[in-house]
Design an enzyme around this catalytic site. Structure first.
Site, mmCIF file in Angstrom:
data_model
loop_
_atom_site.group_PDB
_atom_site.id
_atom_site.type_symbol
_atom_site.label_atom_id
_atom_site.label_comp_id
_atom_site.label_asym_id
_atom_site.label_seq_id
_atom_site.Cartn_x
_atom_site.Cartn_y
_atom_site.Cartn_z
ATOM 1 N N HIS A 89 0.844 -1.193 0.000
ATOM 2 C CA HIS A 89 0.000 0.000 0.000
ATOM 3 C C HIS A 89 0.876 1.238 0.000
ATOM 4 O O HIS A 89 2.034 1.216 0.429
ATOM 5 C CB HIS A 89 -0.946 0.001 1.212
ATOM 6 C CG HIS A 89 -0.284 0.337 2.517
ATOM 7 N ND1 HIS A 89 -0.160 1.631 2.973
ATOM 8 C CD2 HIS A 89 0.308 -0.452 3.452
ATOM 9 C CE1 HIS A 89 0.464 1.620 4.152
ATOM 10 N NE2 HIS A 89 0.762 0.374 4.460
ATOM 11 N N CYS A 90 0.326 2.340 -0.531
ATOM 12 C CA CYS A 90 0.985 3.632 -0.444
ATOM 13 C C CYS A 90 0.144 4.499 0.481
ATOM 14 O O CYS A 90 -0.536 3.984 1.361
ATOM 15 C CB CYS A 90 1.150 4.252 -1.831
ATOM 16 S SG CYS A 90 -0.411 4.505 -2.704
ATOM 17 N N MET A 91 0.154 5.803 0.295
ATOM 18 C CA MET A 91 -0.558 6.670 1.226
ATOM 19 C C MET A 91 -2.067 6.526 1.140
ATOM 20 O O MET A 91 -2.775 6.704 2.123
ATOM 21 C CB MET A 91 -0.170 8.126 0.981
ATOM 22 C CG MET A 91 1.229 8.465 1.433
ATOM 23 S SD MET A 91 1.529 10.233 1.401
ATOM 24 C CE MET A 91 0.339 10.797 2.617
#
Length: 508
Positions: free
Chosen positions: A37-39
């Site tokens: 996942h990213c932000m």
């Protein structure tokens, strides 16, 4: 304020429920080979893209949108994605443990049809997104994006520390806060080296080792190119170059060094050769490039601030669509490392303001299209906080003209902030990633915090207003209003992204 009893369990159950709803709609655990996942996005590497139930997935309340790139990306928003991902990973492992040999179920079709569909999807995606330049930019993003949480945390602590110093409060605490805020930045080159080596297929600790040379205080005793080196010279760009070089040297060593002595020879040669090149070449060259970036950014805004802001704010959304905004990440990081803040990010954040203003105008113009209006109502809070994907992919881009008028709003906001930079009031951000209202705690500049906040806030209002007016009066043709201003079954689904956009791999 204390947390109500059971609230933690309630949030945990909600995140678990979201993960449980998503998993079967992406083909189950057997269809997943990677979870990150990213932000804002849950990123999944899939075995068979055709098993994903897109419409059902977009209909989930927690899902703000979906984006296809080299991974399948489900937009959940900041905070939420960091809580849902561990629950999702846990469910994947649990399902694999329970049915380790069960293949994912497929819809009734022949093997030839399935193979044909999968090959077509893979070929189309590969042809569009696997250009050398875009692959290079993805690698750059993969190096710097994992650093964003630390940049944000340290940036907010730095802002809090500055406020306490200005107010004269807690003088015994401010030195400790300064250490917390500055420690990461002092060693950011090492973390860049670690991530770079990992991304390019080398040993991360060797990448960190050669990057650590750049920040070692003892380099001040070394003369290169007729001048004394200074600790940190070359910064993150030097660290990136050193780690890439170390990776290639390491791979070269692995080819000819006997296995019996590999553990001794390969690391030694890698660090020795890369270290010499770094000290007597890369630090000076990267230092000159870094200085040029800082000087160039300041000159641009000092002399052409309003025009530069107009261009940057107006073109940022198209850059995001093409994935080219990733090229700005090292520039932001270099400016933060040099000056303590990046003057470019607040200007680029105006693109999101134009997007919000455009969405509000769409909401008012399409009074009878409940589908689009409901999507806008659910996506606007995230838009105000700088999460623009739901509005971009769900509203403005599929409609076409409102995307262009949103860019007009971004250009107006960027020109506003750029103008103040031109007259000497610089507005910067101590971290990258957040935008919109979420950027307020990270603001810094060359004048007082009040002035900086006021300029940025007024820039957002300018972007909102310009995006709204441009979209309200020029965002629709008469025929578009006739076709869209009804809650008809064939009205464009505001949750459906535009066909084949090139998405943002790391939310900013």
């Amino acid at each position: 304020m204390s947390t109500p009893p059971g609230n933690g369990n309630k949030n945990s159950n909600k995140n678990r429920a979201t993960a449980e709803a998503i998993l079967p709609l992406v083909g189950g655990a057997a269809n997943i080979t990677g979870v990150t996942h990213c932000m804002t996005r849950l990123r999944l590497t899939l075995v068979d893209r055709t098993l994903v139930q897109d419409d059902e997935l977009r209909a989930l309340p927690a899902v703000l949108g979906v984006v296809e790139d080299d991974t399948y990306q489900i937009v959940l928003g900041p905070g939420t994605v960091a809580r849902v991902t561990p629950e999702f990973e846990s469910l994947v492992e649990q399902e694999r443990a329970e049915t380790p040999k069960t293949a994912p179920e497929t819809a009734p079709r022949t093997a030839e049809q399935l193979a044909s569909q999968g090959a077509a999807l893979k070929a189309a995606r590969k042809q569009k997104n696997a250009t050398p330049f875009k692959l290079f930019l993805r690698r750059i993003a993969n190096i710097f994006v994992p650093l964003i949480p630390a940049l944000i945390g340290c940036g907010i602590i730095a802002g809090l520390n500055g406020l306490l110093i200005n107010l004269g409060w807690l003088p015994g605490i401010t030195p400790a806060l300064a250490a917390m805020a500055s420690g990461f930045m002092a060693l950011i080159a090492v973390f860049v080296g670690l991530n770079t080596a990992k991304e390019f297929g080398g040993t991360p600790i060797l990448g960190g080792a050669v990057a650590a040379i750049i920040v070692f205080p003892g380099v001040a005793n070394i003369t290169a190119f007729g001048q004394k080196l200074s600790p940190g010279q070359g910064g993150v760009l030097g660290a990136l170059g050193a780690a890439v070089l170390a990776t290639y040297i390491e791979k070269w060593c692995r080819k000819w060094v006997p296995e019996a002595i590999d553990v001794l020879v390969t690391p030694t040669i890698t660090v020795l050769l890369t270290g010499l090149v770094t000290i007597f070449g890369l630090m000076y060259v990267a230092g000159e490039v870094s200085t040029g970036i800082g000087t160039g950014a300041n000159w641009l805004l000092d002399h052409t601030g309003a025009f530069a802001g107009l261009v940057l704010g107006g073109l940022f959304l198209p850059l995001v669509m093409l994935g080219l905004h990733q090229a700005l990440i090292p520039i932001h990081t270099t400016l933060i490392e040099q000056q303590g803040y990046t003057v470019l990010l607040p200007i680029l954040a105006m693109a999101g303001a134009g997007q919000v203003g455009a969405a509000i105008a769409v909401y008012l113009r399409l009074r009878h299209n409940r589908s689009i209006r409901n999507t806008i109502k659910s996506a606007l809070p995230a838009g105000f906080l700088g999460v623009g994907e739901p509005l971009i992919y769900g509203v403005s881009l599929p409609l076409g003209r409102p995307f262009i008028t949103a860019c007009v709003g971004g250009a107006a906001g960027g020109a506003f902030v750029g103008f103040f930079s031109m007259i000497g009031d610089k507005v910067g951000s101590t971290a990258i990633g957040p935008s919109g209202w979420a950027l307020f705690p990270l603001l810094d500049g060359n004048h007082g915090l009040g002035t900086t906040v006021a300029i940025y806030g007024a820039g957002l209002l300018t972007g909102y207003l310009a995006g709204f007016l441009a979209t309200y009066f020029f965002g629709f043709s008469p025929q578009m209003l006739t076709d869209l201003n009804a809650d008809a079954p064939d009205a464009p689904d505001a949750r459906t992204p535009a066909p084949e956009p090139d998405p943002e791999p790391a939310n900013a």
